[in-house]
Design a protein around this motif. Structure first.
Motif, PDB file in Angstrom:
ATOM      1  N   MET A   1      -0.666  -4.679  17.060  1.00 25.79           N
ATOM      2  CA  MET A   1      -0.243  -5.727  16.164  1.00 25.79           C
ATOM      3  C   MET A   1      -0.319  -5.209  14.737  1.00 25.79           C
ATOM      4  O   MET A   1      -1.211  -4.461  14.410  1.00 25.79           O
ATOM      5  N   ALA A   2       0.592  -5.690  13.923  1.00 30.88           N
ATOM      6  CA  ALA A   2       0.630  -5.221  12.543  1.00 30.88           C
ATOM      7  C   ALA A   2       1.014  -6.368  11.619  1.00 30.88           C
ATOM      8  O   ALA A   2       1.649  -7.340  12.037  1.00 30.88           O
ATOM      9  N   VAL A   3       0.608  -6.222  10.356  1.00 32.28           N
ATOM     10  CA  VAL A   3       0.971  -7.182   9.324  1.00 32.28           C
ATOM     11  C   VAL A   3       1.200  -6.423   8.021  1.00 32.28           C
ATOM     12  O   VAL A   3       0.479  -5.463   7.722  1.00 32.28           O
ATOM     13  N   ASP A   4       2.223  -6.817   7.282  1.00 28.56           N
ATOM     14  CA  ASP A   4       2.467  -6.253   5.958  1.00 28.56           C
ATOM     15  C   ASP A   4       1.678  -7.068   4.945  1.00 28.56           C
ATOM     16  O   ASP A   4       1.677  -8.305   4.994  1.00 28.56           O
ATOM     17  N   VAL A   5       0.996  -6.358   4.045  1.00 23.95           N
ATOM     18  CA  VAL A   5       0.089  -7.006   3.099  1.00 23.95           C
ATOM     19  C   VAL A   5       0.449  -6.575   1.686  1.00 23.95           C
ATOM     20  O   VAL A   5       0.704  -5.391   1.439  1.00 23.95           O
ATOM     21  N   GLY A   6       0.435  -7.512   0.764  1.00 23.69           N
ATOM     22  CA  GLY A   6       0.781  -7.247  -0.626  1.00 23.69           C
ATOM     23  C   GLY A   6      -0.376  -6.746  -1.449  1.00 23.69           C
ATOM     24  O   GLY A   6      -0.640  -7.282  -2.530  1.00 23.69           O
ATOM     25  N   VAL A   7      -1.069  -5.733  -0.959  1.00 26.61           N
ATOM     26  CA  VAL A   7      -2.136  -5.066  -1.709  1.00 26.61           C
ATOM     27  C   VAL A   7      -2.035  -3.569  -1.427  1.00 26.61           C
ATOM     28  O   VAL A   7      -1.496  -3.165  -0.402  1.00 26.61           O
ATOM     29  N   PRO A   8      -2.575  -2.746  -2.321  1.00 23.92           N
ATOM     30  CA  PRO A   8      -2.584  -1.306  -2.054  1.00 23.92           C
ATOM     31  C   PRO A   8      -3.404  -0.971  -0.803  1.00 23.92           C
ATOM     32  O   PRO A   8      -4.356  -1.689  -0.447  1.00 23.92           O
ATOM     33  N   ALA A   9      -3.051   0.124  -0.171  1.00 22.84           N
ATOM     34  CA  ALA A   9      -3.726   0.552   1.063  1.00 22.84           C
ATOM     35  C   ALA A   9      -5.235   0.682   0.869  1.00 22.84           C
ATOM     36  O   ALA A   9      -6.011   0.319   1.757  1.00 22.84           O
ATOM     37  N   GLU A  10      -5.665   1.171  -0.277  1.00 23.12           N
ATOM     38  CA  GLU A  10      -7.100   1.361  -0.520  1.00 23.12           C
ATOM     39  C   GLU A  10      -7.853   0.042  -0.490  1.00 23.12           C
ATOM     40  O   GLU A  10      -8.986  -0.020  -0.007  1.00 23.12           O
ATOM     41  N   ARG A  11      -7.240  -1.034  -0.992  1.00 24.12           N
ATOM     42  CA  ARG A  11      -7.900  -2.347  -0.966  1.00 24.12           C
ATOM     43  C   ARG A  11      -7.990  -2.885   0.451  1.00 24.12           C
ATOM     44  O   ARG A  11      -8.994  -3.457   0.852  1.00 24.12           O
ATOM     45  N   ALA A  12      -6.910  -2.724   1.211  1.00 20.60           N
ATOM     46  CA  ALA A  12      -6.933  -3.181   2.600  1.00 20.60           C
ATOM     47  C   ALA A  12      -7.977  -2.400   3.392  1.00 20.60           C
ATOM     48  O   ALA A  12      -8.750  -2.971   4.159  1.00 20.60           O
ATOM     49  N   TRP A  13      -8.017  -1.096   3.181  1.00 21.84           N
ATOM     50  CA  TRP A  13      -8.994  -0.264   3.885  1.00 21.84           C
ATOM     51  C   TRP A  13     -10.419  -0.709   3.559  1.00 21.84           C
ATOM     52  O   TRP A  13     -11.267  -0.809   4.439  1.00 21.84           O
ATOM     53  N   ALA A  14     -10.686  -0.962   2.284  1.00 19.65           N
ATOM     54  CA  ALA A  14     -12.037  -1.379   1.871  1.00 19.65           C
ATOM     55  C   ALA A  14     -12.457  -2.643   2.607  1.00 19.65           C
ATOM     56  O   ALA A  14     -13.607  -2.767   3.036  1.00 19.65           O
ATOM     57  N   ALA A  15     -11.543  -3.585   2.780  1.00 21.05           N
ATOM     58  CA  ALA A  15     -11.876  -4.827   3.490  1.00 21.05           C
ATOM     59  C   ALA A  15     -12.129  -4.569   4.969  1.00 21.05           C
ATOM     60  O   ALA A  15     -13.057  -5.117   5.556  1.00 21.05           O
ATOM     61  N   ILE A  16     -11.311  -3.738   5.572  1.00 16.17           N
ATOM     62  CA  ILE A  16     -11.460  -3.449   7.002  1.00 16.17           C
ATOM     63  C   ILE A  16     -12.735  -2.661   7.259  1.00 16.17           C
ATOM     64  O   ILE A  16     -13.463  -2.926   8.213  1.00 16.17           O
ATOM     65  N   ALA A  17     -13.023  -1.686   6.410  1.00 18.45           N
ATOM     66  CA  ALA A  17     -14.177  -0.812   6.615  1.00 18.45           C
ATOM     67  C   ALA A  17     -15.491  -1.466   6.212  1.00 18.45           C
ATOM     68  O   ALA A  17     -16.556  -0.902   6.461  1.00 18.45           O
ATOM     69  N   ASP A  18     -15.438  -2.640   5.614  1.00 14.22           N
ATOM     70  CA  ASP A  18     -16.656  -3.413   5.325  1.00 14.22           C
ATOM     71  C   ASP A  18     -16.978  -4.202   6.591  1.00 14.22           C
ATOM     72  O   ASP A  18     -16.641  -5.373   6.727  1.00 14.22           O
ATOM     73  N   TRP A  19     -17.591  -3.534   7.546  1.00  8.90           N
ATOM     74  CA  TRP A  19     -17.786  -4.061   8.892  1.00  8.90           C
ATOM     75  C   TRP A  19     -18.405  -5.453   8.896  1.00  8.90           C
ATOM     76  O   TRP A  19     -17.955  -6.335   9.618  1.00  8.90           O
TER      77      TRP A  19
END
Length: 142
Positions: A1-19
């Motif tokens: 599953m995927a979703v397009d998000v209106g933020v830079p990749a680094e911000r999305a990664w930070a949210a995902i990696a904040d377990w």
């Protein structure tokens, strides 16, 4: 599953990696751990209150800010899963969440998956939409 998000990749990664904050967007899940490299372990509780299961995982790939893969090692969930974050330019990215699980209990588990799979897919889709809303709201306000 995927979703397009209106933020830079680094911000999305930070949210995902904040377990430990994943419970804010991931349906019926609480994660504990501060893993940040291959070989680290985390644990998630999926369910409502005391009814659910422990999902233990070992990180097998860690490539910030683009990819994290895990090996599910629990009693109920086994298999692989992960997240990928792909930049799309213009401060946008695509977040992909994938899971390849092996069902317990042999033929009974596989038969149960026929019922559980559509619900699981709906939870994943809803969770990704929640992640998108949270990230884009923070981007607008911040």
């Amino acid at each position: 599953m995927a979703v397009d998000v209106g933020v830079p990749a680094e911000r999305a990664w930070a949210a995902i990696a904040d377990w430990e904050s994943q419970g804010a967007w991931m349906v019926a899940t609480r994660v504990s751990g501060t893993a940040g490299k291959a070989g680290d372990t985390i644990a998630g509780w999926t369910g409502l209150g005391p009814i659910g299961f422990l999902d233990t995982m070992t990180i097998t790939e860690w490539e910030p800010p683009h990819r994290c893969a895990v090996l599910h090692t629990g009693r109920v969930v086994r298999g692989t899963g992960g997240f990928e974050v792909t930049p799309h330019g213009g401060g946008r990215c695509r977040v992909t969440w994938w899971e390849r699980v092996e069902m317990p209990f042999g033929a009974v588990g596989r038969a149960g998956w026929l019922v559980a799979e559509p619900l699981t897919r709906a939870f994943f889709a809803y969770s990704l939409r929640r992640l998108k809303r949270i990230l884009e709201a923070a981007e607008r306000s911040g």
